[in-house]
Each structure stands twice: as structure tokens, then as C-alpha cells.
Write a protein that holds these residues in place. Structure first.
Motif, PDB file in Angstrom:
ATOM      1  N   SER A 192      25.376  31.061  32.447  1.00 42.46           N
ATOM      2  CA  SER A 192      26.112  32.473  31.993  1.00 42.46           C
ATOM      3  C   SER A 192      25.403  32.953  30.574  1.00 42.46           C
ATOM      4  N   VAL A 193      24.335  32.008  30.207  1.00 43.63           N
ATOM      5  CA  VAL A 193      23.583  32.599  28.975  1.00 43.63           C
ATOM      6  C   VAL A 193      22.482  33.697  29.265  1.00 43.63           C
ATOM      7  N   LEU A 194      22.837  34.852  28.507  1.00 44.27           N
ATOM      8  CA  LEU A 194      21.773  35.799  28.790  1.00 44.27           C
ATOM      9  C   LEU A 194      20.613  35.654  27.931  1.00 44.27           C
ATOM     10  N   THR A 195      19.366  35.248  28.192  1.00 50.15           N
ATOM     11  CA  THR A 195      18.541  35.125  27.117  1.00 50.15           C
ATOM     12  C   THR A 195      17.293  36.160  27.203  1.00 50.15           C
ATOM     13  N   GLN A 196      16.400  35.995  26.134  1.00 53.02           N
ATOM     14  CA  GLN A 196      15.006  36.519  26.179  1.00 53.02           C
ATOM     15  C   GLN A 196      14.282  35.487  25.289  1.00 53.02           C
ATOM     16  N   ARG A 197      12.812  36.003  25.237  1.00 53.79           N
ATOM     17  CA  ARG A 197      11.921  34.822  24.935  1.00 53.79           C
ATOM     18  C   ARG A 197      11.678  35.029  23.382  1.00 53.79           C
ATOM     19  N   LEU A 198      11.669  33.657  22.658  1.00 58.81           N
ATOM     20  CA  LEU A 198      11.575  33.481  21.201  1.00 58.81           C
ATOM     21  C   LEU A 198      10.415  34.069  20.810  1.00 58.81           C
ATOM     22  N   PRO A 199      10.163  35.117  19.859  1.00 53.59           N
ATOM     23  CA  PRO A 199       8.933  35.773  19.351  1.00 53.59           C
ATOM     24  C   PRO A 199       8.077  34.655  18.811  1.00 53.59           C
ATOM     25  N   GLY A 200       6.834  34.932  18.951  1.00 56.18           N
ATOM     26  CA  GLY A 200       5.696  33.928  18.384  1.00 56.18           C
ATOM     27  C   GLY A 200       5.556  33.890  16.852  1.00 56.18           C
ATOM     28  N   ALA A 201       6.039  35.115  16.123  1.00 56.55           N
ATOM     29  CA  ALA A 201       5.645  35.460  14.858  1.00 56.55           C
ATOM     30  C   ALA A 201       7.136  35.246  14.128  1.00 56.55           C
ATOM     31  N   PRO A 202       7.145  35.061  12.929  1.00 54.04           N
ATOM     32  CA  PRO A 202       8.254  35.362  12.016  1.00 54.04           C
ATOM     33  C   PRO A 202       8.986  36.201  12.150  1.00 54.04           C
ATOM     34  N   ARG A 222      24.558  48.202  30.200  1.00 52.98           N
ATOM     35  CA  ARG A 222      23.322  47.629  30.838  1.00 52.98           C
ATOM     36  C   ARG A 222      22.501  46.915  29.902  1.00 52.98           C
ATOM     37  N   TYR A 223      21.872  45.817  30.287  1.00 58.78           N
ATOM     38  CA  TYR A 223      21.130  45.222  29.506  1.00 58.78           C
ATOM     39  C   TYR A 223      19.600  45.409  29.962  1.00 58.78           C
ATOM     40  N   GLY A 224      18.701  45.425  29.090  1.00 59.77           N
ATOM     41  CA  GLY A 224      17.341  45.823  29.473  1.00 59.77           C
ATOM     42  C   GLY A 224      16.460  44.779  30.277  1.00 59.77           C
ATOM     43  N   ARG A 225      15.333  44.924  30.635  1.00 62.57           N
ATOM     44  CA  ARG A 225      14.579  44.197  31.558  1.00 62.57           C
ATOM     45  C   ARG A 225      14.056  42.714  30.737  1.00 62.57           C
ATOM     46  N   GLN A 226      14.182  42.716  29.539  1.00 63.64           N
ATOM     47  CA  GLN A 226      13.816  41.588  28.633  1.00 63.64           C
ATOM     48  C   GLN A 226      14.947  40.327  28.935  1.00 63.64           C
ATOM     49  N   TRP A 227      15.941  40.473  29.504  1.00 65.17           N
ATOM     50  CA  TRP A 227      16.979  39.586  29.552  1.00 65.17           C
ATOM     51  C   TRP A 227      16.943  38.947  30.946  1.00 65.17           C
ATOM     52  N   GLN A 228      17.043  37.690  30.729  1.00 63.47           N
ATOM     53  CA  GLN A 228      17.260  36.690  31.907  1.00 63.47           C
ATOM     54  C   GLN A 228      18.344  35.947  32.095  1.00 63.47           C
ATOM     55  N   TRP A 229      19.120  35.557  32.703  1.00 62.02           N
ATOM     56  CA  TRP A 229      19.950  34.558  32.821  1.00 62.02           C
ATOM     57  C   TRP A 229      19.594  33.331  33.198  1.00 62.02           C
ATOM     58  N   THR A 230      20.170  32.041  32.645  1.00 64.10           N
ATOM     59  CA  THR A 230      19.826  30.750  32.821  1.00 64.10           C
ATOM     60  C   THR A 230      19.913  30.304  34.296  1.00 64.10           C
ATOM     61  N   ALA A 231      20.335  30.815  35.211  1.00 69.82           N
ATOM     62  CA  ALA A 231      20.585  30.543  36.562  1.00 69.82           C
ATOM     63  C   ALA A 231      20.616  31.790  37.228  1.00 69.82           C
ATOM     64  N   ASN A 232      20.927  31.807  38.389  1.00 71.14           N
ATOM     65  CA  ASN A 232      21.496  33.044  39.393  1.00 71.14           C
ATOM     66  C   ASN A 232      22.651  33.372  38.748  1.00 71.14           C
ATOM     67  N   PRO A 233      23.019  34.769  38.491  1.00 68.10           N
ATOM     68  CA  PRO A 233      24.066  35.202  37.980  1.00 68.10           C
ATOM     69  C   PRO A 233      25.333  35.215  38.809  1.00 68.10           C
ATOM     70  N   GLY A 234      26.301  35.182  38.514  1.00 63.96           N
ATOM     71  CA  GLY A 234      27.538  35.328  39.170  1.00 63.96           C
ATOM     72  C   GLY A 234      28.269  36.837  38.813  1.00 63.96           C
ATOM     73  N   ASP A 235      29.097  37.101  39.759  1.00 66.14           N
ATOM     74  CA  ASP A 235      29.765  38.503  39.625  1.00 66.14           C
ATOM     75  C   ASP A 235      30.627  38.716  38.510  1.00 66.14           C
ATOM     76  N   GLY A 236      30.440  39.770  37.802  1.00 65.05           N
ATOM     77  CA  GLY A 236      31.494  40.055  36.774  1.00 65.05           C
ATOM     78  C   GLY A 236      31.026  39.467  35.488  1.00 65.05           C
TER      79      GLY A 236
END
Length: 526
Positions: free
Chosen positions: A381-391, A339-353
Motif C-alpha cells: 500500500s505504498v504509492l510511489t513514483q520514480r526518483l528524478p535523475g537530477a538533484p 485522485r492521484y495522477g498517472r505518475q503514481w503506482q502502488w508497490t503491488a496490486n491495490p486493495g479496495d479503499g
């Protein structure tokens, strides 16, 4: 910095268009999520400084068929979060469809399915108000010129108290074309305070604008305006769009964003008080000497004073709230049970599997077949999270299990331009480390470095992100980390900051294409 102060930004990543509400001793925040799913992130705090991500209010974007493919700058724009009648309410505008609403008895849900409150093009940034003094309900919204041909004005409606329908055709209650020097008025947040209707709304563009306040004795106006927060001699450009919240002890605070290029819209916390002075006027009335001297003879009462007399603060005394341990939205992930954490989002509505759960740890992504496999910007189908604002340094371990020629998986920095490093299966069955990039929307994917053999189909991938979102890629295929390719400068989309992404792909064909496994995703700060 000592423990009695905080430093801005309090959320150093792309939490765009924040709005905030207090319920008891708890504070909740939501933000724009555009075309990603799940949408409408929900954050929680006890001190307005330390925030954690507790869920999302929107599992999938609707209509579902409109978001089967990425629409990075569309979808959920500028939500408003309110608590009324023992329920949480979120209103947002989809610039292509209209104004939506969801609600729930608890912040973690269950949330209702989206209800289309008002259909139309260019209807954005809605905010409701339930007036406890009169029993009336109202809604204000702004306009997107790109869809409607209208901008720089706010429209008000009477609303049914149950939030299901608007009761009139709407009336322009603020026309900023009639206010000298004002342009791109948007993002209104609506309140009732001390007998006045207040609209806090920014203008002047996200890069160089200011935060305005409008007040009227009646919801439909006339309103008078005042600039209450602007850059002045600070390095906080904008400052733009946010929400006001009052603590249980009566302190006032204002959260807003600052546009920071590839990092997106980071969130600042400003002290707020009610004071006098400055200039104000009714936008429908000529200026007067009384208005120029403070507006008190015309209207009475005070105006909100944000930050340090209207300039953003970099460091300030913490809110008078019980001390809390340091906290921030999660970034690291061991993917327990797949399972992936809440910080992850797909770049569109996800598909099954696309991601499969299993008994062990690690994220198992199916190598999704796509004719757009060479352009990550077009892939849902790219699973993303935000780019941190600090190095920071981003690392993940990858194993490519698919034996299909052309199957690939990797770690990406995704925006208007993208770069990725990962593994690809060759026609001879061997796995190779590859590093590819594309600079602009129309650019094709190109190799950033010569492929090298990854004999066991495994690699540790790393991106070191320095000042200016400059990214250095490297990988370890068994002989230590070795740099790969030139520096890559991350870029945003039009409204969205750059994203970190994990993906697994395969060329078009028949049958199952196999999978890739990711473990130990880590973001460390120097």
C-alpha cells in the motif's frame, strides 16, 4: 544547449527497457514496470525528445494473487510495443510465468486482459514481428538463467498472426556462447528491413555491456553479428537495450537505457544511419577476410550505425520534426478530488479503499493495517513514483487524521534500503514527527532522529536529493523547516531504481484505523 539540439538523457528517471513505435506523426513508448501497479506505462511524443505519460496498459498484474504483496524485481520485464492491423500490441515476459500479450485499438485503450502466449520459467524479453512481405508472424525471446538455467541465447518461434499462440516448439536462432567475448545476450527487438531480418539486442550486462545487431536473410538464421553501440570514451556505461524508430521523413533514431544506480535506467536518444564497414560474422561460420573487412562480400547491404560512429552522444541535432513545447512526465500533484495522477503506482496490486475520493483536493490514504508496518519494503500500500535523475527537492504537506496509537504516515525514499519522515500517533494521543530508516534487506527499521512533538498533527515534509542520490530530510511542524537525521544514500533494488513513496499505516487490530491526508506534492529542480 540551443533549441536546435537536445541533450541526453531525454528521460532522466527509471524508464527501464524502453521500446518505441511510430503511428502517423505520433511516437509512443513503453517500459518495464516490474511488480508495480498499474503497469506498462504509455508515453507519447511528437519529436522524440519531449515525452508525456498518457496512461498504462496493465491495470493489475496477473495472476492477481501472485502480486498481492510486493515483488519488486518480478512481474513485467522488458516489453515490446508494436502497431499492427490497426491495433497497438505489447508483449512482455514475466520471468516466473511466461510470455504475455495485451492489445488495444487506441493507445489509451481499452486494453485487453493479459493473454498468456507461452507458459514457462525464465522466458523474457519477447518481441513479435508481422512480416508484411510473407504474411508470416514471428516471435523472438531471451532467457533468464535465474529461473531456467539458460542464458545468452535467443529463441525464435512462428506465431499465429492474431498473436494468440505460437505455432512451434521454438528454435535457438542465436547462441551467443558461440560468439567469442559475448555474454548475457538479452533484450531482443525484431525488425524486417531491406529484405533482412534484424535483431537489435544488448549483451555484456547492463552496467558494462554493449548494443549488438544481428541480421539474416531468413528468420531462423543463420545470423551474423556486429557491435553497433558501446561506451568507448564516453561516460555512458552500458549502453543497453532499446528500440529503433523511423520518422515519416525517413530519419532513423534509437532509444536505449543507461544504468545509473539508485536513479535506475535513464533513457537516451541516439541518431542512427545505415552504413558499411566494421566487422561482422555469422555465429555459425568461421571468420573470413571478407567478414573482417566489413562483411559485405558475405552478406551485402549495410549495418546500423548508432550515435557518433558507435559511441553514445551527449548532445545532438534534434530530429527533423515539427518543434514542440518542452514537456516531461508529470511529477507534481495537487490530488484534485482525492485522485492521484498517472505518475503514481502502488508497490503491488491495490486493495479496495486504500485511497478514497472526496469533494476537495488532497490525497486521502487509509491507514492500512499491517503486521509489516515497520518495513515499507514489504508493504503493497505504498504509492510511489520514480526518483528524478537530477538533484531536486521533494515536498509534501501531511495531516495525520487517525487517532489510533501507532498510526503513521509519511514521505519515503524506497529501495533495498529505505528512509522516511512523517507523523506517528502516540499512546497519549499526541502526534510526533518521526524519521526512520533501514539500511539493508535484513535490517530492522531504526530511528534516524529523536521524535519531536507535532502538536496539530500536521507537518510539511521535505527531502533534498543531491548528487549520488544522497538525501537530506527535514520537516516543518509550525516553526520552519528543521533538518532531521544524517544524510541517507538512496539505493536501488536489483533491477529497479529507488522510488519516492507516500504511505499511511496502522498496527494490526480491529476496525477502521483512520486516514492521513497529503496535499501539494512538489518536486523542484535547482
Amino acid at each position: 544547449m540551443n533549441t536546435e539540439t537536445y541533450r541526453n538523457p531525454i528521460l532522466d528517471a527509471d524508464w527501464s527497457d524502453p521500446d518505441v513505435v511510430r503511428v502517423g506523426d505520433d511516437f509512443y513508448l513503453t517500459a518495464s514496470s516490474f511488480g508495480r501497479a498499474p503497469g506498462l506505462p504509455l508515453l507519447h511524443s511528437r519529436d522524440l525528445v519531449n515525452w508525456t505519460l498518457v496512461g498504462h496498459a496493465l491495470e493489475r498484474l496477473e495472476p492477481a494473487q501472485e502480486f498481492e504483496r510486493p515483488r519488486h524485481d518480478c512481474g513485467v520485464w522488458a516489453p515490446s510495443l508494436r502497431y499492427h492491423d490497426e491495433r497497438f500490441w505489447i508483449f512482455w515476459g514475466d520471468p516466473d510465468q511466461g510470455i504475455f500479450q495485451v492489445n488495444a485499438p487506441e493507445i489509451r485503450g481499452p486494453w485487453t486482459r493479459p493473454h498468456l502466449l507461452k507458459a514457462g520459467k525464465g522466458l523474457i524479453d519477447p518481441c513479435p514481428l508481422w512480416d508484411d512481405e510473407t504474411g508470416e508472424a514471428y516471435l523472438v525471446h531471451a532467457w533468464a538463467k535465474s529461473r531456467s538455467g539458460i542464458k545468452n541465447r535467443l529463441t525464435g518461434h512462428r506465431m499465429h498472426p492474431d498473436g494468440t499462440e505460437l505455432l512451434d516448439e521454438g528454435k535457438v536462432i542465436v547462441d551467443a556462447d558461440r560468439i567469442p567475448g559475448w555474454f548475457t545476450l538479452e533484450g531482443p527487438k525484431l525488425y524486417k528491413h531491406d529484405g533482412w531480418y534484424w535483431i537489435l539486442a544488448p549483451a555484456g550486462s547492463v552496467e558494462t555491456g554493449w548494443q549488438g545487431a544481428f541480421r539474416s536473410r531468413g528468420f531462423f538464421g543463420p545470423y551474423e553479428e556486429k557491435i553497433v553501440l558501446e561506451q568507448k570514451d564516453t561516460d555512458v556505461n552500458g549502453p543497453h537495450q532499446g528500440g529503433w524508430v523511423r520518422t515519416a521523413s525517413g530519419e532513423d533514431w534509437f532509444l536505449h537505457f543507461q544504468q545509473r544506480g539508485a536513479y535506475g535506467r535513464v533513457v537516451h536518444l541516439q541518431p542512427m544511419r545505415w552504413g558499411h564497414g566494421g566487422t561482422s560474422r555469422s555465429w555459425g561460420s568461421p571468420r573470413s577476410s571478407e567478414a573482417e573487412s566489413g562483411g559485405e562480400a558475405e552478406s551485402g547491404g549495410g549495418w546500423p550505425v548508432l550515435g557518433d560512429d558507435g559511441a553514445p552522444v551527449a548532445e545532438h541535432r534534434r530530429p527533423d520534426l515539427p518543434p514542440q513545447p518542452p514537456a516531461a512526465p508529470a511529477t507534481d500533484d495537487d490530488f484534485p478530488g482525492g485522485r492521484y495522477g498517472r505518475q503514481w503506482q502502488w508497490t503491488a496490486n491495490p486493495g479496495d479503499g486504500w485511497a478514497t475520493q472526496h469533494s476537495g483536493d488532497g490525497l486521502r490514504l487509509t491507514c492500512v493495517r499491517s503486521s509489516d508496518a515497520h518495513d515499507l519494503r514489504k508493504l503493497p500500500s505504498v504509492l510511489t513514483q520514480r526518483l528524478p535523475g537530477a538533484p531536486c527537492t521533494v515536498e509534501v504537506e501531511l495531516r495525520l487524521d487517525s487517532d489510533e496509537p501507532g498510526a503513521r504516515a509519511g514521505l519515503a525514499v524506497l529501495g533495498d534500503a529505505f528512509g522516511w519522515i512523517g507523523l506517528q500517533r502516540g499512546t497519549d494521543g499526541t502526534a510526533h514527527l518521526v524519521h526512520r530508516f533501514a539500511e539493508a534487506v535484513a535490517d530492522a527499521e531504526r530511528d534516524a532522529a529523536h521524535p519531536r512533538l507535532a502538536s496539530e498533527g500536521r507537518a510539511r515534509l521535505r527531502i533534498e536529493i543531491g548528487a549520488g542520490a544522497r538525501c537530506r530530510f527535514s520537516a516543518d511542524t509550525g516553526d520552519g523547516f528543521r533538518p532531521s537525521g544524517p544524510v541517507f544514500a538512496a539505493t536501488p533494488w536489483r533491477w529497479v531504481g529507488a522510488l519516492l513513496g507516500l504511505f499511511a499505516l496502522a498496527p494490526t487490530g480491529q476496525g477502521h484505523a483512520g486516514a492521513a491526508a497529503f496535499t501539494r506534492f512538489r518536486i523542484s529542480h535547482s
